[in-house]
Motif scaffolding. Structure first.
Motif, PDB file in Angstrom:
ATOM      1  N   GLN A  22       0.855  -1.181   0.000  1.00 38.90           N
ATOM      2  CA  GLN A  22       0.000   0.000   0.000  1.00 38.90           C
ATOM      3  C   GLN A  22       0.895   1.237   0.000  1.00 38.90           C
ATOM      4  OE1 GLN A  22      -2.100  -0.668   3.714  1.00 38.90           O
ATOM      5  NE2 GLN A  22      -3.790  -1.700   2.691  1.00 38.90           N
ATOM      6  N   ASP A  23       0.286   2.402  -0.263  1.00 41.84           N
ATOM      7  CA  ASP A  23       1.080   3.640  -0.229  1.00 41.84           C
ATOM      8  C   ASP A  23       0.494   4.710   0.684  1.00 41.84           C
ATOM      9  OD1 ASP A  23      -1.083   4.727  -1.621  1.00 41.84           O
ATOM     10  OD2 ASP A  23       0.081   5.313  -3.394  1.00 41.84           O
ATOM     11  N   TRP A  24      -0.499   4.348   1.494  1.00 36.82           N
ATOM     12  CA  TRP A  24      -1.235   5.373   2.236  1.00 36.82           C
ATOM     13  C   TRP A  24      -0.437   5.986   3.389  1.00 36.82           C
ATOM     14  CZ3 TRP A  24      -3.899   4.745   7.216  1.00 36.82           C
ATOM     15  CH2 TRP A  24      -3.622   3.542   7.851  1.00 36.82           C
ATOM     16  N   SER A  30       7.841 -16.708   0.591  1.00 34.99           N
ATOM     17  CA  SER A  30       8.398 -15.371   0.813  1.00 34.99           C
ATOM     18  C   SER A  30       7.319 -14.345   0.541  1.00 34.99           C
ATOM     19  CB  SER A  30       9.600 -15.110  -0.096  1.00 34.99           C
ATOM     20  OG  SER A  30       9.204 -15.060  -1.459  1.00 34.99           O
ATOM     21  N   VAL A  31       7.360 -13.250   1.283  1.00 35.56           N
ATOM     22  CA  VAL A  31       6.378 -12.190   1.084  1.00 35.56           C
ATOM     23  C   VAL A  31       7.015 -10.846   1.443  1.00 35.56           C
ATOM     24  CG1 VAL A  31       5.408 -12.452   3.414  1.00 35.56           C
ATOM     25  CG2 VAL A  31       4.031 -11.385   1.619  1.00 35.56           C
ATOM     26  N   VAL A  32       6.671  -9.821   0.670  1.00 38.49           N
ATOM     27  CA  VAL A  32       7.079  -8.441   0.940  1.00 38.49           C
ATOM     28  C   VAL A  32       5.851  -7.682   1.418  1.00 38.49           C
ATOM     29  CG1 VAL A  32       8.022  -6.311  -0.024  1.00 38.49           C
ATOM     30  CG2 VAL A  32       8.870  -8.536  -0.827  1.00 38.49           C
ATOM     31  N   ILE A  33       5.976  -7.031   2.556  1.00 41.43           N
ATOM     32  CA  ILE A  33       4.885  -6.240   3.129  1.00 41.43           C
ATOM     33  C   ILE A  33       5.320  -4.778   3.155  1.00 41.43           C
ATOM     34  CG2 ILE A  33       3.365  -5.932   5.112  1.00 41.43           C
ATOM     35  CD1 ILE A  33       3.208  -8.717   3.837  1.00 41.43           C
ATOM     36  N   SER A  34       4.460  -3.883   2.673  1.00 41.62           N
ATOM     37  CA  SER A  34       4.837  -2.462   2.655  1.00 41.62           C
ATOM     38  C   SER A  34       3.606  -1.576   2.724  1.00 41.62           C
ATOM     39  CB  SER A  34       5.622  -2.136   1.379  1.00 41.62           C
ATOM     40  OG  SER A  34       5.815  -0.740   1.250  1.00 41.62           O
ATOM     41  N   GLN A  35       3.724  -0.502   3.483  1.00 42.08           N
ATOM     42  CA  GLN A  35       2.708   0.552   3.489  1.00 42.08           C
ATOM     43  C   GLN A  35       3.274   1.859   2.942  1.00 42.08           C
ATOM     44  OE1 GLN A  35       1.475   0.166   7.688  1.00 42.08           O
ATOM     45  NE2 GLN A  35      -0.445  -0.744   6.963  1.00 42.08           N
ATOM     46  N   VAL A  36       4.428   1.762   2.258  1.00 43.88           N
ATOM     47  CA  VAL A  36       5.089   2.958   1.713  1.00 43.88           C
ATOM     48  C   VAL A  36       5.523   2.723   0.262  1.00 43.88           C
ATOM     49  CG1 VAL A  36       5.831   3.888   3.941  1.00 43.88           C
ATOM     50  CG2 VAL A  36       7.299   2.231   2.751  1.00 43.88           C
ATOM     51  N   SER A  37       4.718   2.001  -0.522  1.00 46.66           N
ATOM     52  CA  SER A  37       5.051   1.695  -1.918  1.00 46.66           C
ATOM     53  C   SER A  37       4.202   2.556  -2.849  1.00 46.66           C
ATOM     54  CB  SER A  37       4.805   0.210  -2.222  1.00 46.66           C
ATOM     55  OG  SER A  37       5.706  -0.596  -1.502  1.00 46.66           O
TER      56      SER A  37
END
Length: 399
Positions: free
Chosen positions: A169-171, A268-275
């Motif tokens: 996410q990018d919020w 494997s997993v990438v988690i992001s709230q700044v994408s």
């Protein structure tokens, strides 16, 4: 299975208006709960906000007749048989305990609690009750995820070998973005992992039927100082240009997780709230010894199915073309996209069928408190792995 589908829809259609529900929390997710319940035909008796004033404002906006001033007042209302908990994470444990003690069914937002000790206690309390208890992992109920679950159970993919993907996410990209989830004392020590990473873990575990046994984790906080607005900010809203206070941030913006599963599969997993540009992209790919499958929440009506020795497939959501489990979760004809809000409708339809029947079905599709506790154990392991820089096991006797 088709008979089960028919019975499910008949059960919830046989008078859901007689079931009274109340929703704790009047923000983004609380509103989604109310709207899904209304669509299902459930009588939403009232809401409980962070203050009586905010509760009354939300009740008026949502067309709900009552706003409660306290949880005690809510639980003294005989019209309420089930309570949805969508409050900040820090309140889940005590609120759910109080709801169970009042002999009400409960649907709790994820994560179930702030700690695995708390979630273990709720599992015990739920087991001692005759109540329907569920954790709101709604992404299970996108119809094609239900379809994928049946594909696995019918061995269409073969032995599961690799589970990979991301949830981005990018919020929270900018330092002016603010939400209570940023604060460890309100949301927990894990933010991106606890908020959206547990969705990915739960969904892929549900589809494959496999639990994570060990994790290797790296956590990063890129925005170390944020500008907290003076006054409340709703989830996904813009902070605006008013007065702010600089706050140090300790919770994770991103996480890189390596996973080992109980059958020997790897993940494997990438988690992001700044994408940047990723509004709510939850992707998984599951590779088996026969076939593979992949899905993306931003294009939820399409399931990719991969083959070695014949053409790959794209299955568009259409109940007439899906297996029984997928068809049961679908509510609209093919070509009429079902999205985020529809997954709540499908989830609540199954929960309220069990409420209407007076007991949980033998193999419910919705997440139980035990599932919510498992996610908390995974979060514990992620924290320990990130701190120690090594693989950390999830003890089987803890699950």
């Amino acid at each position: 299975m088709l008979t089960e589908v028919t019975l499910l829809r008949e059960a919830i259609g046989s008078g859901p208006g007689s079931i009274g529900a109340a929703v704790i929390g009047t923000g983004f997710i609380g509103t989604v709960h109310v709207q899904a319940l209304r669509r299902l035909g459930i009588n939403v008796v009232g809401v409980l906000g962070s203050s009586l004033q905010r509760g009354e404002q939300a009740a008026q906006a949502l067309g709900v007749s009552r706003a409660y001033d306290t949880l005690d007042t809510l639980l003294s209302d005989p019209a309420v048989q089930i309570v949805h908990v969508t409050s900040p994470n820090q309140f889940h444990f005590e609120q759910v305990k109080q709801i169970l003690a009042s002999d009400r069914h409960v649907v709790c937002e994820k994560p179930l609690t702030m700690t695995s000790q708390e979630s273990a206690e709720l599992v015990e309390l739920a087991a001692k009750s005759n109540l329907i208890t569920a954790v709101n992992y709604n992404t299970r109920f996108y119809p094609l995820n239900q379809h994928a679950r049946q594909m696995v159970t019918e061995d269409e993919l073969g032995d599961i070998r690799l589970i990979s993907g991301h949830y981005m996410q990018d919020w929270l990209l900018f330092d002016t973005d603010w939400n209570w989830r940023l604060e460890a004392d309100k949301g927990g020590p894990l933010r991106a992992v606890g908020d959206i990473g547990t969705h990915w873990i739960d969904l892929t575990s549900y589809i494959t039927g496999l639990k994570v046994t060990s994790v290797m984790a790296e956590l990063s906080t890129f925005v170390k100082t944020r500008q907290q607005p003076v006054g409340p900010v709703e989830t996904f809203s813009q902070a605006g240009s008013g007065e702010t206070i600089a706050r140090k941030i300790t919770t994770d913006d991103t996480a890189l997780l390596l996973l080992r599963y109980e059958n020997g599969a790897r993940g494997s997993v990438v988690i992001s709230q700044v994408s940047p540009g990723r509004k709510n992209s939850m992707q998984w790919q599951i590779d088996g010894s026969k076939s593979g499958a992949s899905w993306d929440s931003e294009i939820p009506d399409h399931l990719w199915i991969g083959h070695r020795d014949r053409a790959n497939q794209i299955l568009q959501r259409d109940a007439a073309l899906m297996n029984a489990r997928g068809a049961a979760a679908a509510a609209l004809p093919g070509g009429h996209v079902e999205g985020f809000a529809d997954s709540f409708f499908a989830l609540f339809r199954e929960i309220y069928a069990d409420v209407s029947n007076g007991k949980a079905s033998s193999h419910p599709g919705y997440a139980s408190f035990a599932d919510g506790h498992y996610e908390m154990l995974v979060c514990d392991a992620v924290l320990r792995s990130a701190e120690q820089g090594c693989w950390v096991d999830i003890s089987p006797n803890q699950r």
